[in-house]
Design an enzyme around this catalytic site. Sequence first.
Site, PDB file in Angstrom:
ATOM      1  N   SER A   8       3.618 -27.005 -11.790  1.00 20.90           N
ATOM      2  CA  SER A   8       2.576 -27.578 -12.639  1.00 20.90           C
ATOM      3  C   SER A   8       1.243 -26.853 -12.473  1.00 20.90           C
ATOM      4  O   SER A   8       0.662 -26.825 -11.387  1.00 20.90           O
ATOM      5  CB  SER A   8       2.380 -29.058 -12.324  1.00 20.90           C
ATOM      6  OG  SER A   8       1.237 -29.514 -13.019  1.00 20.90           O
ATOM      7  N   HIS A  33       4.931 -25.734 -16.137  1.00 18.20           N
ATOM      8  CA  HIS A  33       4.578 -27.076 -16.604  1.00 18.20           C
ATOM      9  C   HIS A  33       3.080 -27.150 -16.903  1.00 18.20           C
ATOM     10  O   HIS A  33       2.252 -26.757 -16.083  1.00 18.20           O
ATOM     11  CB  HIS A  33       4.951 -28.088 -15.520  1.00 18.20           C
ATOM     12  CG  HIS A  33       4.881 -29.523 -15.946  1.00 18.20           C
ATOM     13  ND1 HIS A  33       5.831 -30.118 -16.729  1.00 18.20           N
ATOM     14  CD2 HIS A  33       3.973 -30.488 -15.671  1.00 18.20           C
ATOM     15  CE1 HIS A  33       5.509 -31.398 -16.927  1.00 18.20           C
ATOM     16  NE2 HIS A  33       4.384 -31.640 -16.296  1.00 18.20           N
ATOM     17  N   ASP A  35       0.123 -29.774 -18.053  1.00 21.90           N
ATOM     18  CA  ASP A  35      -0.244 -31.185 -18.185  1.00 21.90           C
ATOM     19  C   ASP A  35      -1.503 -31.349 -19.021  1.00 21.90           C
ATOM     20  O   ASP A  35      -2.584 -30.944 -18.599  1.00 21.90           O
ATOM     21  CB  ASP A  35      -0.502 -31.780 -16.798  1.00 21.90           C
ATOM     22  CG  ASP A  35       0.777 -31.982 -16.010  1.00 21.90           C
ATOM     23  OD1 ASP A  35       1.671 -32.676 -16.518  1.00 21.90           O
ATOM     24  OD2 ASP A  35       0.879 -31.438 -14.898  1.00 21.90           O
ATOM     25  N   MET A  37      -4.111 -33.970 -20.604  1.00 20.40           N
ATOM     26  CA  MET A  37      -4.560 -35.368 -20.465  1.00 20.40           C
ATOM     27  C   MET A  37      -5.815 -35.599 -21.292  1.00 20.40           C
ATOM     28  O   MET A  37      -6.705 -34.744 -21.310  1.00 20.40           O
ATOM     29  CB  MET A  37      -4.892 -35.661 -19.004  1.00 20.40           C
ATOM     30  CG  MET A  37      -3.754 -35.353 -18.055  1.00 20.40           C
ATOM     31  SD  MET A  37      -4.287 -35.659 -16.372  1.00 20.40           S
ATOM     32  CE  MET A  37      -2.815 -35.148 -15.481  1.00 20.40           C
ATOM     33  N   HIS A  66       3.500 -31.076 -21.224  1.00 25.13           N
ATOM     34  CA  HIS A  66       3.597 -32.524 -21.015  1.00 25.13           C
ATOM     35  C   HIS A  66       2.323 -33.167 -21.545  1.00 25.13           C
ATOM     36  O   HIS A  66       1.257 -33.066 -20.924  1.00 25.13           O
ATOM     37  CB  HIS A  66       3.767 -32.778 -19.501  1.00 25.13           C
ATOM     38  CG  HIS A  66       3.790 -34.213 -19.107  1.00 25.13           C
ATOM     39  ND1 HIS A  66       3.619 -34.621 -17.802  1.00 25.13           N
ATOM     40  CD2 HIS A  66       3.985 -35.353 -19.822  1.00 25.13           C
ATOM     41  CE1 HIS A  66       3.691 -35.947 -17.734  1.00 25.13           C
ATOM     42  NE2 HIS A  66       3.905 -36.409 -18.952  1.00 25.13           N
ATOM     43  N   MET A  68      -0.061 -36.098 -22.175  1.00 22.08           N
ATOM     44  CA  MET A  68      -0.438 -37.457 -21.776  1.00 22.08           C
ATOM     45  C   MET A  68      -1.633 -37.835 -22.638  1.00 22.08           C
ATOM     46  O   MET A  68      -2.767 -37.945 -22.164  1.00 22.08           O
ATOM     47  CB  MET A  68      -0.757 -37.484 -20.270  1.00 22.08           C
ATOM     48  CG  MET A  68       0.508 -37.372 -19.421  1.00 22.08           C
ATOM     49  SD  MET A  68       0.168 -36.852 -17.725  1.00 22.08           S
ATOM     50  CE  MET A  68       0.154 -35.074 -17.961  1.00 22.08           C
ATOM     51  N   MET A 137       8.782 -40.048 -15.257  1.00 21.36           N
ATOM     52  CA  MET A 137       7.623 -39.962 -14.356  1.00 21.36           C
ATOM     53  C   MET A 137       7.948 -40.678 -13.043  1.00 21.36           C
ATOM     54  O   MET A 137       8.339 -41.844 -13.042  1.00 21.36           O
ATOM     55  CB  MET A 137       6.392 -40.611 -14.993  1.00 21.36           C
ATOM     56  CG  MET A 137       5.785 -39.821 -16.144  1.00 21.36           C
ATOM     57  SD  MET A 137       5.416 -38.083 -15.774  1.00 21.36           S
ATOM     58  CE  MET A 137       4.233 -38.234 -14.417  1.00 21.36           C
ATOM     59  N   GLY A 142      -1.428 -38.937 -14.535  1.00 20.27           N
ATOM     60  CA  GLY A 142      -2.882 -38.814 -14.489  1.00 20.27           C
ATOM     61  C   GLY A 142      -3.382 -37.873 -13.398  1.00 20.27           C
ATOM     62  O   GLY A 142      -4.392 -37.216 -13.574  1.00 20.27           O
ATOM     63  N   PHE A 143      -2.658 -37.821 -12.292  1.00 23.74           N
ATOM     64  CA  PHE A 143      -3.148 -37.029 -11.160  1.00 23.74           C
ATOM     65  C   PHE A 143      -2.007 -36.355 -10.407  1.00 23.74           C
ATOM     66  O   PHE A 143      -0.919 -36.932 -10.281  1.00 23.74           O
ATOM     67  CB  PHE A 143      -3.914 -37.929 -10.170  1.00 23.74           C
ATOM     68  CG  PHE A 143      -5.086 -38.616 -10.813  1.00 23.74           C
ATOM     69  CD1 PHE A 143      -6.332 -37.995 -10.854  1.00 23.74           C
ATOM     70  CD2 PHE A 143      -4.929 -39.864 -11.407  1.00 23.74           C
ATOM     71  CE1 PHE A 143      -7.410 -38.629 -11.477  1.00 23.74           C
ATOM     72  CE2 PHE A 143      -6.005 -40.502 -12.025  1.00 23.74           C
ATOM     73  CZ  PHE A 143      -7.253 -39.875 -12.063  1.00 23.74           C
ATOM     74  N   GLY A 144      -2.290 -35.170  -9.889  1.00 25.04           N
ATOM     75  CA  GLY A 144      -1.347 -34.502  -8.995  1.00 25.04           C
ATOM     76  C   GLY A 144      -1.503 -35.084  -7.599  1.00 25.04           C
ATOM     77  O   GLY A 144      -2.429 -35.858  -7.337  1.00 25.04           O
ATOM     78  N   GLY A 145      -0.584 -34.733  -6.723  1.00 24.22           N
ATOM     79  CA  GLY A 145      -0.724 -35.079  -5.315  1.00 24.22           C
ATOM     80  C   GLY A 145      -0.401 -36.514  -4.930  1.00 24.22           C
ATOM     81  O   GLY A 145      -0.753 -36.952  -3.838  1.00 24.22           O
ATOM     82  N   ASP A 175       8.960 -35.782 -12.707  1.00 22.78           N
ATOM     83  CA  ASP A 175       7.596 -35.289 -12.524  1.00 22.78           C
ATOM     84  C   ASP A 175       6.780 -36.234 -11.644  1.00 22.78           C
ATOM     85  O   ASP A 175       6.560 -37.390 -11.999  1.00 22.78           O
ATOM     86  CB  ASP A 175       6.951 -35.163 -13.921  1.00 22.78           C
ATOM     87  CG  ASP A 175       5.548 -34.577 -13.891  1.00 22.78           C
ATOM     88  OD1 ASP A 175       5.077 -34.172 -12.819  1.00 22.78           O
ATOM     89  OD2 ASP A 175       4.939 -34.519 -14.989  1.00 22.78           O
ATOM     90  N   GLY A 177       5.218 -35.993  -7.274  1.00 19.30           N
ATOM     91  CA  GLY A 177       5.548 -36.150  -5.857  1.00 19.30           C
ATOM     92  C   GLY A 177       6.788 -35.404  -5.396  1.00 19.30           C
ATOM     93  O   GLY A 177       7.395 -35.777  -4.390  1.00 19.30           O
ATOM     94  N   GLY A 197       3.685 -29.646  -8.470  1.00 18.37           N
ATOM     95  CA  GLY A 197       2.328 -29.124  -8.537  1.00 18.37           C
ATOM     96  C   GLY A 197       1.787 -28.824  -7.162  1.00 18.37           C
ATOM     97  O   GLY A 197       1.776 -27.675  -6.717  1.00 18.37           O
ATOM     98  N   SER A 198       1.373 -29.886  -6.461  1.00 17.84           N
ATOM     99  CA  SER A 198       0.721 -29.675  -5.167  1.00 17.84           C
ATOM    100  C   SER A 198       1.651 -29.027  -4.145  1.00 17.84           C
ATOM    101  O   SER A 198       1.199 -28.235  -3.318  1.00 17.84           O
ATOM    102  CB  SER A 198       0.146 -30.984  -4.639  1.00 17.84           C
ATOM    103  OG  SER A 198       1.088 -32.015  -4.741  1.00 17.84           O
TER     104      SER A 198
HETATM  105  C1  DX5 Z   1       0.789 -36.066 -13.269  1.00 17.80           C
HETATM  106  C2  DX5 Z   1       1.347 -34.799 -13.873  1.00 17.80           C
HETATM  107  C3  DX5 Z   1       2.150 -33.994 -12.950  1.00 17.80           C
HETATM  108  C4  DX5 Z   1       1.427 -33.457 -11.741  1.00 17.80           C
HETATM  109  C5  DX5 Z   1       2.423 -33.376 -10.638  1.00 17.80           C
HETATM  110  O1  DX5 Z   1       0.322 -36.867 -14.268  1.00 17.80           O
HETATM  111  O2  DX5 Z   1       2.167 -35.129 -14.982  1.00 17.80           O
HETATM  112  O3  DX5 Z   1       2.807 -32.945 -13.646  1.00 17.80           O
HETATM  113  O4  DX5 Z   1       0.862 -32.193 -11.940  1.00 17.80           O
HETATM  114  O5  DX5 Z   1       1.775 -33.090  -9.460  1.00 17.80           O
HETATM  115  P1  DX5 Z   1       2.471 -33.263  -8.038  1.00 17.80           P
HETATM  116  O6  DX5 Z   1       3.681 -32.376  -8.024  1.00 17.80           O
HETATM  117  O7  DX5 Z   1       1.399 -32.818  -7.112  1.00 17.80           O
HETATM  118  O8  DX5 Z   1       2.835 -34.717  -7.892  1.00 17.80           O
HETATM  119 ZN    ZN Z   2       3.391 -33.477 -15.862  1.00 16.33          ZN
END
Ligand code: DX5
Ligand code: ZN
Length: 216
Positions: A8, A33, A35, A37, A66, A68, A137, A142-145, A175, A177, A197-198
Site C-alpha cells: 500500500s 495498492h 488508497d 480517501m 481502493h 474509500m 477490510m 481510514g488509516f494504516g498501521g 486489507d 494489519g 502497508g506499514s
Molecule cells: C486502510 C487502507 C489500507 C492501509 C493498510 O484504510 O485501506 O490499505 O494502507 O495499512 P496497513 O497494512 O499498515 O494496515
Molecule cells: Zn486499502
Amino acid sequence: MTRIISPSMLSADFGNLERDTKMIDRSAAEWVHIDVMDGVFVPNISFGFPVMKPIRKATDKVLDVHLMIVEPEKYVKRFVEAGADYVTFHIEATEKCDECIELIHAAGAKAGVSIKPATPASVLKDILAKVELVLVMSVEPGFGGQSFMPASLDKVRELKALRDEMELDFLIEIDGGISSKNAGEVFAAGCDAVVAGSAVFGAADPEAEIVKILEA
Ligand code: DX5
Ligand code: ZN
C-alpha cells in the site's frame, strides 16, 4: 493457489513516490495498492488523481485502486483513465452499485467491491457474479498501521465457499494489519491477495519483507 501481495502506497514516502514505486516494481509484488480517501466516507484524506500519475509512470504492475469515497460512481471512470487496472469501491458508499461496476467495466478496468468490518459478506451475494475482486477490510478503513481483526477471516471463508458454490472466479483480497506474522493464516483461509502497508514500508528491507509475506 494464487498468492499476490499489493503493497500500500499509503505507507510510502510521498516525497519519494517514484523511488518507492520502483522498489515495488523490482520486487516480487505483482500489484500496487492505492488508497483514495475523501474525508467523508472515512475520517481521513489521502490523495487522488495527480498522485496516481507518478505511480503509473514508474511501474507497469497492476494498479489496485481502493476507493474509500462516497458516491464512487462519480469518479470511477477518471480512476481508470488515470491508470487503474482494478477499481474497488465500498458497498456502504453507494446506492448505485450496479452502475458503478458497469462504469468501471465500460472504462476498461476490472471491478472490485469492498466491505467494512461491520458489513456481512452476505450483502454481496447478488453482485459477486459481476465483479472480479472482493476486498475484505480487516481494519476500519481510514488509516494504516492498525491491528488485524481476526473475525475478517470468517468472511473470507464464507466468500470462498460462495465462490465455489456459485462457480465464480473473483479474487479475494484482504486489507489491514497484514504482516509476515499473519499472512500464512490469511492465505490459508482463502485470500488470493493481501494488502500490506506499514509492514512493507516500515521494514528495514521492504523487498525482502515482500518475499517474507508471500512465503509466510
Ligand atoms: C486502510 C487502507 C489500507 C492501509 C493498510 O484504510 O485501506 O490499505 O494502507 O495499512 P496497513 O497494512 O499498515 O494496515
Ligand atoms: Zn486499502
